[in-house]
Structure formats: C-alpha cells, structure tokens
Design an enzyme around this catalytic site. Structure first.
Site, PDB file in Angstrom:
ATOM      1  N   GLU A  45       1.274  -1.391   0.374  1.00 22.52           N
ATOM      2  CA  GLU A  45       0.409   0.031   0.117  1.00 22.52           C
ATOM      3  C   GLU A  45       1.287   1.235  -0.124  1.00 22.52           C
ATOM      4  O   GLU A  45       1.872   1.323   0.455  1.00 22.52           O
ATOM      5  CB  GLU A  45      -0.918  -0.055   0.779  1.00 22.52           C
ATOM      6  N   ARG A  68       5.885 -12.613   9.464  1.00 22.85           N
ATOM      7  CA  ARG A  68       6.144 -11.527   9.006  1.00 22.85           C
ATOM      8  C   ARG A  68       7.816 -11.489   9.865  1.00 22.85           C
ATOM      9  O   ARG A  68       7.969 -12.119  11.228  1.00 22.85           O
ATOM     10  CB  ARG A  68       5.636 -10.450   9.776  1.00 22.85           C
ATOM     11  N   LYS A  81       4.727   0.711   9.200  1.00 28.33           N
ATOM     12  CA  LYS A  81       4.788   2.106   8.831  1.00 28.33           C
ATOM     13  C   LYS A  81       3.873   2.966   9.609  1.00 28.33           C
ATOM     14  O   LYS A  81       4.232   4.155   9.174  1.00 28.33           O
ATOM     15  CB  LYS A  81       3.973   1.911   6.851  1.00 28.33           C
TER      16      LYS A  81
HETATM   17  P1  ATP Z   1       2.781  -2.443   8.070  1.00 29.03           P
HETATM   18  O1  ATP Z   1       2.453  -2.346   8.878  1.00 29.03           O
HETATM   19  O2  ATP Z   1       4.071  -2.521   7.369  1.00 29.03           O
HETATM   20  O3  ATP Z   1       1.657  -1.172   7.493  1.00 29.03           O
HETATM   21  P2  ATP Z   1       1.520  -3.992   5.985  1.00 29.03           P
HETATM   22  O4  ATP Z   1       1.508  -5.651   5.598  1.00 29.03           O
HETATM   23  O5  ATP Z   1       0.614  -2.938   6.202  1.00 29.03           O
HETATM   24  O6  ATP Z   1       2.649  -3.745   6.752  1.00 29.03           O
HETATM   25  P3  ATP Z   1       1.685  -4.373   3.017  1.00 29.03           P
HETATM   26  O7  ATP Z   1       2.135  -2.325   2.400  1.00 29.03           O
HETATM   27  O8  ATP Z   1       0.727  -3.283   2.741  1.00 29.03           O
HETATM   28  O9  ATP Z   1       2.529  -3.603   4.094  1.00 29.03           O
HETATM   29  O10 ATP Z   1       2.612  -4.802   2.670  1.00 29.03           O
HETATM   30  C1  ATP Z   1       2.875  -5.484   1.353  1.00 29.03           C
HETATM   31  C2  ATP Z   1       3.450  -6.555   1.510  1.00 29.03           C
HETATM   32  O11 ATP Z   1       4.370  -6.617   2.100  1.00 29.03           O
HETATM   33  C3  ATP Z   1       2.597  -8.272   2.037  1.00 29.03           C
HETATM   34  O12 ATP Z   1       1.927  -8.330   1.718  1.00 29.03           O
HETATM   35  C4  ATP Z   1       2.826  -7.595   3.432  1.00 29.03           C
HETATM   36  O13 ATP Z   1       2.385  -8.822   3.716  1.00 29.03           O
HETATM   37  C5  ATP Z   1       4.408  -7.704   3.245  1.00 29.03           C
HETATM   38  N1  ATP Z   1       5.015  -7.258   4.638  1.00 29.03           N
HETATM   39  C6  ATP Z   1       4.668  -6.116   5.683  1.00 29.03           C
HETATM   40  N2  ATP Z   1       4.965  -6.176   6.299  1.00 29.03           N
HETATM   41  C7  ATP Z   1       6.021  -7.210   6.476  1.00 29.03           C
HETATM   42  C8  ATP Z   1       6.505  -8.278   7.840  1.00 29.03           C
HETATM   43  N3  ATP Z   1       7.502  -7.405   8.478  1.00 29.03           N
HETATM   44  N4  ATP Z   1       7.620  -8.930   7.128  1.00 29.03           N
HETATM   45  C9  ATP Z   1       7.344  -9.207   6.038  1.00 29.03           C
HETATM   46  N5  ATP Z   1       5.939  -9.615   5.206  1.00 29.03           N
HETATM   47  C10 ATP Z   1       5.695  -8.601   5.566  1.00 29.03           C
HETATM   48 MG    MG Z   2      -1.001  -2.370   5.186  1.00 31.89          MG
END
Ligand code: ATP
Ligand code: MG
Length: 565
Positions: free
Chosen positions: A39, A264, A274
C-alpha cells in the site's frame, strides 16, 4: 559492486513445497504467478524486503512472474511520493517487473461492477447504521453478532442506494456496502464485512472520479484474480481473512488463486509498521524516511547496506509459519560478510590525536603502497602520502598502559601501517591536562613497516598525514530503541518512550586519506580497523560526510597477521 541478484534463491520452505505439489498435480498448469502488493502509504522497510525476496524470488526460481501491485484504495493516506520510492527500492534490491506494474485503482470500475453483481445475487446490501453501531452489532469473539435492521433491503433498493453512493448523493459514513454472509460466524471477519465506503477525498491517481472506495478484503482477492495470480502470499495476520478471500471469489464465480500465509519479520531494537515509522518521521525523531537509523530500505541504503547483504539476510532467515524476533546482529552479520568481500580499504581517523615524528625531515613526503582489498587481489593498490605530522586514533595511545596494551605509550614502539616503526617519546597536554599531541621518533631502517634486524613490534596502527588529510564529518549509529521489542507495552509504555537518545553520534572533525576526498554519495568502503562506512547524501566536494554502516569485529586480526612478514 555485488548489486545484481543472479545468485539469489528463495531456497526450500513450506511455500515451495506447496508450489512443487501444485506443479505436480498441474493445478495451475505449472504456472507460478506471484505479486508484491504494497500500500503506498509509506516507505518500504526490511519486513517488506522479506516479502519482496520471497515473491520475486519465487518467480525467478520457478521461471514465473511477479507483479508489482500498488494496493491503493485509501485516498487519504496514499501519495505518489510513496509510489515512486517503492519502485526505486524494489529495483535497488535487484528485482524488476517489466510491464507488470498494476494499481488496484485501475480496477475501480471493475470492482464496482463486481459489487453490483454481489448485490444482484442477494449477497451484498447497503447498511445505514453508523460505524459505531456496526461495531456494536458485530458481536465479539465469544458472542455472535446481530443482523442490521437494513440487512433485508430489497435488491432493487440496494442497487439504487449503491448507485447514489457512487454518485456522491450521501456524506462520508452515511452508508456502507456490506457482504451478506453470516452475522453469527465464528470467524468475526465473516460477519458481513464492509466492502465499500464513502470517502469524499481526492485519490492520487483517480482524482475525484470516485467518492466510494472498496475495502482491502474485497479489492485484494479480485485484483489477484484479475491478474491470474497463482499463489497469493501474505503475512499471518491475514489468516482469518482467507475465508473472505475465498468467499468473494467463489460467490462471484471467478478464477481463484490460493492465499498462503507466512510469518512476518520482526527485528530487534526497531519497529516495523509504517504507521509507527511515519510517527518517527513526522514527530522529528529521525531526519526522514531515509534516516540511516530507520529500518526502511532507503535508510539502510543510505547507511551503506548493500542490496546483496539484505538479500542474503532474507535468504538466511528463511520463510516459516512461526512468528519470531530476529536478532539485529544477524542483519549486521550479513552486511559485514558482503562488505568484507566487496569494499575497498582506506584509512580514516574518527577520534584524532596529532603525532609529530621529531626526527622525520620537515617538508619531506614519502608515498607508501597500500593494498585496496586484501580479500580481493584484483582491487589493486594505491599510494598514500606520509609526512612528519600524523593523525592517529586517540584510542591507540594510552598513558599508563598495561603490559598487554600493544599500541602506543611513552617508550613503546609500534608499526605505522605499511610505513615505519615509531616510538613514542613524550606527550603534550593542554592546561586541563588533556593530551593534545604525541612526540615520536621513527626508525628509518624500518621502511615499509618491517625491521631489517628482525625486531618485532606487536602493534600496527593506522595514520593520516596531517597536511594531506581530508576533513570529514562522521556519523555513528546505534539502535534506534533501547528495548528489543519496543512494541511490547505490558508495562503501559508507548514505543516512543524507548527511543535511544544515543542512537546518533556526530563527529564533525575526522580525517580520511586524500583518496576519499572526492567520492560520490553512496560510496562504500572500510576504514581499516574502524568499520564499514558509506559516503552520505550530505557529502559535498568541500566536506565529505561518512555514515558508519557497521563496526568491524574481528577482521583486523586477520589482516594484521598477513602484513607481519
Ligand atoms: P505495515 O504494517 O508496515 O504498514 P503492511 O502489511 O500494512 O505493513 P503493505 O504495504 O500492505 O504493508 O505490505 C505489502 C506486503 O508486504 C504485504 O504482502 C505484507 O504482508 C508484506 N509485509 C509487510 N510487513 C512485513 C513484514 N514485517 N514481514 C514480512 N512481510 C511483510
Ligand atoms: Mg497495510
């Protein structure tokens, strides 16, 4: 540098086992199509790197494809700055997507049609409860939810209201569109989830075309389906969402990828979400998303981590189902391992002390030949100027030195690396008793750093000729947090309560050899005996700025042995 990823492989894990099986049974005709779906609401972090290495890596290992897809359904939080930075970071990590770049927002038209289709088969309805009421009606893990009084609106009424929602006839929050599933499901996510909401906000790509926006759970599965993804890999917190993922696609009767969840990445002494990182940026705890202390890819790049070291780290931690906390030292190990092989060596003094070699002729300059990288004979050699006045590392002198201190002290002899043996004869102090200068003599018979009479010295130290020295600023970094898991709030603390006040130490007056006087930002090297450093973006031709990427540990011992003849 080692910035291509030809050698990268995901290795074997539970996901590859599933893919191997699918390939055997011909489930997707042997196709492997993954996607990385960030995102664009912030910069990518090392957790994303794990997901990038996994998704793009699988595509590479199985000769498949991996799409880059921006999951951009929330107009309020998203921005093109993030879209650009994400592309830069994925590329920098060594992965590409050719023309396979997609935006969920490109599907807004189709998503709307699919929502209408759900309404028409009686599987979605417009709800007019307030957000708070919807929450109350949803029930809890222990108690079933209650049907909304609007749940049984007719298909016609739903179609009409949904269209009016789209046409902007209602305000934010007046209505939502919900999937009609089961308010008493044991899986709370299945209790008539919201799939569309009104948001009168401009979107960074679609502008004011839309005032209703689809929710993640509705958008994601349909985007995967439209792109004919085979294995939709996400993190474990989406495990309960899988039922909804499958429900939407099954109900619509469209192509269905399979969702697979992995743990994760959590890394010690930092935060990864984020939502938290943006607070650090906005509240000024760091200088920006690319502050070298940040766990972001851009921060790590600025600090001097190489793409290969991050990929190696991701390879090393592997992919599993169990959540755990990875030791920061493992990341640093991967960084050192790569930099040790690939960075040229230079001399830099980060805590300078002046030394005058009293019997060395004034005005004389000699040059000594240095190997650029003992790990890499092809890296060649360079000449380093030597003169009567030197900077050495303050730590390399000790006034009341114990016997085992093999560096400088009054009356003791050491080797100035590749140059001469010198013996300290005196110290000069200022009025506060602080040592400001050392007096030494050198032995002209030890040219090149070894003695013809076989006399041995135990210590070898590095040096910079004062008249040739380039003044630099050096920035030393420590963990951003003092607590391994800053998110652990059992004691009632906020993660920001644990920010390390000593995470950055700026040393404005350090010195490096002339060869480092004009390097480009991003240039990586080792300062011998001190650590790995990288020229910062703030460097100017007048004054380079170096970030310490990582400390050295034990490698000095090995080098020292090689040099003693
Ligand atoms: P955040 O909590 O940092 O905002 P998010 O999962 O909301 O993370 P996205 O931009 O939606 O962020 O993530 C893109 C991809 O990266 C998704 O498939 C998510 O599962 C993966 N991802 C995000 N954080 C991690 C992590 N700590 N370890 C492994 N994969 C991750
Ligand atoms: Mg997200």
């Amino acid at each position: 540098m080692s910035d291509t990823n030809n050698e990268f492989s995901v290795g074997k894990n539970f996901i590859t086992a599933i893919i191997d099986k699918d390939n055997e049974t011909g489930k997707y005709e042997g196709r492997v199509a993954t996607r990385f779906p960030p995102e664009p609401n912030g910069y990518l972090h090392i957790g994303h790197a794990k997901s990038i290495c996994l998704n793009f890596g699988l595509a590479k290992d199985y000769s498949g494809t991996c799409n880059l897809r921006f999951d951009d359904t929330n107009p309020v939080k998203e921005d093109t700055e993030y879209v650009d930075s994400i592309q830069e970071d994925v590329r920098w990590l060594g992965f590409g997507w050719d023309d396979r770049i997609h935006y969920s927002s490109d599907y807004f038209g189709k998503l709307y049609e699919f929502a209408v289709q759900l309404i028409k088969v009686g599987k979605a309805y417009v709800d007019s409860l307030s957000a708070e009421e919807i929450r109350e009606y949803r029930g809890t893990l222990k108690e079933p939810g209650k049907d909304s009084p609007y749940r049984n609106r007719s298909i016609e009424e739903n179609l009409e209201l949904f269209e009016k929602m789209k046409n902007g006839e209602f305000g934010d929050g007046e209505h939502v569109l919900r999937a009609k599933i089961d308010m008493s499901s044991a899986n709370v996510i299945m209790r008539d989830p919201t799939i569309y909401r009104i948001r009168k906000a401009s979107h960074h790509r679609t502008g004011d075309d839309w005032c209703i926006y689809p929710m993640y759970d509705f958008t994601h599965c349909i985007s995967d389906s439209l792109e004919k993804i085979t294995h939709s890999i996400c993190t474990l917190e989406f495990e309960n969402n899988r039922a909804l993922y499958d429900w939407v696609l099954e109900t619509l009767g469209v192509y269905r990828p399979q969702q697979l969840e992995f743990a994760r990445l959590n890394l010690g002494y930092t935060v990864m979400s984020k939502r938290r990182l943006i607070q650090l940026v906005e509240d000024g705890y760091v200088s920006g998303w690319d502050d070298p202390r940040m766990p972001t890819i851009s921060g790590m790049r600025r600090r001097g981590y190489s793409p290969a070291s991050i990929r190696n780290f991701c390879e090393r931690i592997g992919v599993a189902k169990a959540a755990n906390m990875v030791d920061f030292a493992l990341l640093e190990f991967s960084v050192r391992e790569d930099l040790n092989m690939n960075s040229p060596r230079y001399m830099g003094v980060i805590n300078p002390l002046k030394v005058v070699i009293e019997n060395y002729p004034e005005g004389q300059v000699e040059e000594f030949e240095f190997q650029n990288n003992p790990e890499d004979p092809e890296a060649g050699t360079r000449m380093v100027p030597f003169s009567r006045t030197m900077y050495i590392e303050r730590d390399d002198f000790m006034e009341d030195a114990p016997k085992k201190f093999f560096r400088l002290s009054v009356g003791r002899e050491v080797r100035l690396r590749y140059a001469y043996y010198v013996t300290c004869t005196d110290v000069v102090k200022d009025d506060n008793g602080e040592i400001i200068e050392l007096r030494c003599t050198y032995d002209p018979e030890t040219r090149g750093g070894w003695s013809k009479d076989g006399r041995k010295v135990k210590g070898t130290i590095h040096w910079i000729s004062v008249e040739h020295a380039v003044e630099t600023e050096v920035r030393l970094y420590n963990h951003l947090f003092t607590k391994e898991n800053p998110m652990d709030n059992k004691d009632g603390s906020d993660f920001k309560d644990h920010i390390n006040p000593e995470s950055l130490e700026v040393r404005p007056k350090c010195y490096v050899e002339p060869a480092l006087g004009n390097v480009e930002p991003g240039f990586r090297c080792q300062f011998e005996r001190i650590g790995y450093f990288c020229a910062d973006l703030d460097s100017t031709p007048e004054k380079p700025v170096f970030n310490r990427t990582a400390t050295l540990r034990d490698t000095w011992k090995k080098i020292e042995k090689k040099q003693v003849k």
